[in-house]
Design a protein around this motif. Structure first.
Motif, PDB file in Angstrom:
ATOM      1  N   ILE A  65      44.266 -16.164 -21.534  1.00 36.95           N
ATOM      2  CA  ILE A  65      42.955 -17.025 -22.214  1.00 36.95           C
ATOM      3  C   ILE A  65      43.585 -18.343 -22.537  1.00 36.95           C
ATOM      4  O   ILE A  65      44.674 -18.403 -23.189  1.00 36.95           O
ATOM      5  CB  ILE A  65      42.567 -16.400 -23.389  1.00 36.95           C
ATOM      6  CG1 ILE A  65      41.888 -14.788 -23.102  1.00 36.95           C
ATOM      7  CG2 ILE A  65      41.332 -17.153 -23.800  1.00 36.95           C
ATOM      8  CD1 ILE A  65      41.415 -14.114 -24.157  1.00 36.95           C
ATOM      9  N   LYS A  66      42.996 -19.587 -22.110  1.00 30.47           N
ATOM     10  CA  LYS A  66      43.509 -20.693 -22.403  1.00 30.47           C
ATOM     11  C   LYS A  66      42.718 -21.660 -22.899  1.00 30.47           C
ATOM     12  O   LYS A  66      41.431 -21.739 -22.757  1.00 30.47           O
ATOM     13  CB  LYS A  66      44.072 -21.163 -21.107  1.00 30.47           C
ATOM     14  CG  LYS A  66      45.158 -20.761 -20.360  1.00 30.47           C
ATOM     15  CD  LYS A  66      45.508 -21.165 -18.978  1.00 30.47           C
ATOM     16  CE  LYS A  66      46.538 -20.074 -18.459  1.00 30.47           C
ATOM     17  NZ  LYS A  66      46.832 -20.472 -17.037  1.00 30.47           N
ATOM     18  N   GLY A  67      43.048 -22.429 -23.996  1.00 29.30           N
ATOM     19  CA  GLY A  67      42.210 -23.751 -24.582  1.00 29.30           C
ATOM     20  C   GLY A  67      42.760 -24.173 -25.892  1.00 29.30           C
ATOM     21  O   GLY A  67      43.668 -23.700 -26.300  1.00 29.30           O
ATOM     22  N   PHE A  68      41.926 -24.953 -26.340  1.00 30.77           N
ATOM     23  CA  PHE A  68      42.481 -25.529 -27.650  1.00 30.77           C
ATOM     24  C   PHE A  68      42.702 -24.678 -28.835  1.00 30.77           C
ATOM     25  O   PHE A  68      43.784 -24.615 -29.542  1.00 30.77           O
ATOM     26  CB  PHE A  68      41.617 -26.882 -27.983  1.00 30.77           C
ATOM     27  CG  PHE A  68      41.639 -27.108 -29.611  1.00 30.77           C
ATOM     28  CD1 PHE A  68      42.682 -27.956 -29.775  1.00 30.77           C
ATOM     29  CD2 PHE A  68      40.669 -26.970 -30.532  1.00 30.77           C
ATOM     30  CE1 PHE A  68      42.852 -28.531 -31.007  1.00 30.77           C
ATOM     31  CE2 PHE A  68      40.959 -27.416 -31.733  1.00 30.77           C
ATOM     32  CZ  PHE A  68      42.043 -28.309 -32.053  1.00 30.77           C
ATOM     33  N   GLU A  69      41.719 -23.675 -28.914  1.00 34.06           N
ATOM     34  CA  GLU A  69      41.621 -22.743 -29.857  1.00 34.06           C
ATOM     35  C   GLU A  69      43.025 -21.734 -29.747  1.00 34.06           C
ATOM     36  O   GLU A  69      43.818 -21.269 -30.795  1.00 34.06           O
ATOM     37  CB  GLU A  69      40.405 -21.868 -30.244  1.00 34.06           C
ATOM     38  CG  GLU A  69      39.488 -22.763 -30.770  1.00 34.06           C
ATOM     39  CD  GLU A  69      38.026 -22.056 -30.957  1.00 34.06           C
ATOM     40  OE1 GLU A  69      37.465 -22.937 -32.134  1.00 34.06           O
ATOM     41  OE2 GLU A  69      37.810 -21.478 -30.242  1.00 34.06           O
ATOM     42  N   VAL A  70      43.251 -21.420 -28.444  1.00 36.29           N
ATOM     43  CA  VAL A  70      44.382 -20.506 -28.150  1.00 36.29           C
ATOM     44  C   VAL A  70      45.650 -21.355 -28.384  1.00 36.29           C
ATOM     45  O   VAL A  70      46.546 -20.680 -29.099  1.00 36.29           O
ATOM     46  CB  VAL A  70      44.330 -20.078 -26.834  1.00 36.29           C
ATOM     47  CG1 VAL A  70      45.585 -19.397 -26.008  1.00 36.29           C
ATOM     48  CG2 VAL A  70      43.038 -19.135 -26.559  1.00 36.29           C
ATOM     49  N   ASP A  71      45.724 -22.536 -28.269  1.00 33.68           N
ATOM     50  CA  ASP A  71      47.070 -23.163 -28.505  1.00 33.68           C
ATOM     51  C   ASP A  71      47.179 -23.552 -30.104  1.00 33.68           C
ATOM     52  O   ASP A  71      48.349 -23.337 -30.543  1.00 33.68           O
ATOM     53  CB  ASP A  71      46.984 -24.698 -27.815  1.00 33.68           C
ATOM     54  CG  ASP A  71      47.426 -24.731 -26.358  1.00 33.68           C
ATOM     55  OD1 ASP A  71      47.852 -23.522 -25.867  1.00 33.68           O
ATOM     56  OD2 ASP A  71      47.185 -25.436 -25.708  1.00 33.68           O
ATOM     57  N   LEU A  72      45.977 -23.647 -30.716  1.00 35.03           N
ATOM     58  CA  LEU A  72      46.188 -24.021 -32.225  1.00 35.03           C
ATOM     59  C   LEU A  72      46.759 -22.548 -32.660  1.00 35.03           C
ATOM     60  O   LEU A  72      47.462 -22.637 -33.723  1.00 35.03           O
ATOM     61  CB  LEU A  72      44.836 -24.268 -32.613  1.00 35.03           C
ATOM     62  CG  LEU A  72      44.813 -24.780 -34.058  1.00 35.03           C
ATOM     63  CD1 LEU A  72      45.890 -25.887 -34.605  1.00 35.03           C
ATOM     64  CD2 LEU A  72      43.538 -25.348 -34.620  1.00 35.03           C
ATOM     65  N   ALA A  73      46.021 -21.314 -32.295  1.00 35.71           N
ATOM     66  CA  ALA A  73      46.349 -19.991 -32.900  1.00 35.71           C
ATOM     67  C   ALA A  73      47.798 -19.707 -32.658  1.00 35.71           C
ATOM     68  O   ALA A  73      48.577 -19.268 -33.515  1.00 35.71           O
ATOM     69  CB  ALA A  73      45.662 -19.173 -32.064  1.00 35.71           C
ATOM     70  N   LYS A  74      48.526 -20.144 -31.523  1.00 34.45           N
ATOM     71  CA  LYS A  74      49.761 -19.814 -31.277  1.00 34.45           C
ATOM     72  C   LYS A  74      50.808 -20.686 -32.156  1.00 34.45           C
ATOM     73  O   LYS A  74      51.834 -20.211 -32.760  1.00 34.45           O
ATOM     74  CB  LYS A  74      50.266 -20.522 -29.831  1.00 34.45           C
ATOM     75  CG  LYS A  74      49.796 -19.443 -28.907  1.00 34.45           C
ATOM     76  CD  LYS A  74      49.935 -19.780 -27.224  1.00 34.45           C
ATOM     77  CE  LYS A  74      49.337 -18.937 -26.429  1.00 34.45           C
ATOM     78  NZ  LYS A  74      49.518 -19.742 -24.962  1.00 34.45           N
ATOM     79  N   ALA A  75      50.293 -21.871 -32.447  1.00 33.86           N
ATOM     80  CA  ALA A  75      51.018 -22.979 -33.356  1.00 33.86           C
ATOM     81  C   ALA A  75      50.957 -22.344 -34.684  1.00 33.86           C
ATOM     82  O   ALA A  75      52.130 -22.242 -35.628  1.00 33.86           O
ATOM     83  CB  ALA A  75      50.425 -24.313 -33.198  1.00 33.86           C
ATOM     84  N   LEU A  76      49.700 -21.791 -35.227  1.00 33.42           N
ATOM     85  CA  LEU A  76      49.787 -21.227 -36.539  1.00 33.42           C
ATOM     86  C   LEU A  76      50.365 -20.046 -36.747  1.00 33.42           C
ATOM     87  O   LEU A  76      51.187 -19.924 -37.794  1.00 33.42           O
ATOM     88  CB  LEU A  76      48.358 -21.101 -36.837  1.00 33.42           C
ATOM     89  CG  LEU A  76      47.231 -22.346 -36.909  1.00 33.42           C
ATOM     90  CD1 LEU A  76      45.879 -21.926 -37.265  1.00 33.42           C
ATOM     91  CD2 LEU A  76      47.836 -23.215 -38.191  1.00 33.42           C
TER      92      LEU A  76
END
Ligand code: GLU
Length: 277
Positions: A65-76
């Motif tokens: 699954i790819k997208g802004f929220e996925v990337d932000l979740a990984k960073a958090l």
């Protein structure tokens, strides 16, 4: 006498069972400490969308699954757990996200979810990480130019069950009929097959659809404010605080702006600066 004794024995056994079952459900519910559990397992389980381009979309090529929220979740996740932290993703829809959180299937919802007073009675929200606004998507050349054009008998607006968009639209186009589909890919299919005059949800989601389908456009601008927050179960203050703290860190480090740029800078017509926190 024997009979009476065995009856008493049975009653005691039943009583013990009922008491221990009660204790069991308590320990799996109220006593959970999500932050502690996640730190131990080095994993945070996130509920994300998988049908929403730009925010969370399943890539069938690699099943990710790819997208802004996925990337932000990984960073958090890295911010909270450390370098070895792993973000696990579970697909949710607007309809399933709250029940999945309530059942403990996910630790947090990051799925285009607007912070509303009504929802805040059931879940805790972090501060907002994205400012969206509700809009409409129509077929190019449609006589519908804005939400007011939908306010007549016979107009059909498509939306998704569990989104607040299907409630909001009743205020802005009270005469229109609202047809609710189970997720955004079904809602888009319904629009394409002519089952409705417009599809309504947040602008960012609609822009994601119009990129894939150039025959459809977002028209008329936004007519509500939709600040997105991360939802956690009630009673998980340490986890909730850790998320808010991690958000600040990710913003201060410039990582947040990089992600906004990565996903939204070439979305034509989308006000990237207006969405940023
Ligand atoms: N932000 C709106 C909501 O939380 C619409 C997007 C969605 O369905 O997730 O309901």
């Amino acid at each position: 006498m024997k009979k009476i004794l065995s009856k008493i024995g049975l009653m005691i056994a039943l009583l013990v069972m009922v008491v221990s079952l009660g204790a069991c459900s308590k320990s799996s519910g109220a006593k959970r400490d999500v932050l502690k559990e996640d730190q131990q397992s080095k994993t945070i389980t996130w509920g994300v969308k998988a049908d929403t381009k730009l925010f969370g979309l399943m890539d069938v090529k690699d099943n990710q699954i790819k997208g802004f929220e996925v990337d932000l979740a990984k960073a958090l996740t890295k911010q909270i757990i450390g370098k070895k932290g792993k973000a696990r993703f579970i697909q949710v829809t607007s309809q399933t996200r709250m029940p999945l959180l309530a059942n403990g299937n996910i630790d947090a919802i990051m799925a285009t979810m607007t912070i509303t007073p009504q929802r805040a009675k059931q879940v805790d929200f972090t501060r907002s990480y994205f400012d969206a606004g509700q809009a409409i998507l129509v077929k190019n050349g449609s006589p519908i130019k804005n939400v007011r054009d939908l306010n007549h008998k016979g107009a059909v607006v498509l939306g998704v069950v569990g989104s607040n968009s299907v409630q909001n639209i009743k205020k802005f186009a009270p005469k229109a009929r609202v047809l609710q589909l189970s997720d955004y890919s079904q809602a888009l299919t319904a629009l394409k097959s002519g089952q409705g005059d417009a599809l309504t949800t947040d602008n960012g989601i609609l822009y994601g659809m119009s990129i894939e389908n150039p025959g459809y456009s977002v028209v008329g601008g936004t007519f509500t404010n939709e600040p997105y927050g991360i939802a956690t179960a009630k009673g998980q203050r340490p986890f909730h605080n850790a998320l808010n703290h991690a958000l600040t860190k990710v913003e201060d480090s410039g990582q947040y702006n990089k992600l906004i740029y990565k996903w939204f800078h070439n979305v034509r017509g989308f006000d990237m600066k207006g969405a940023e926190r």
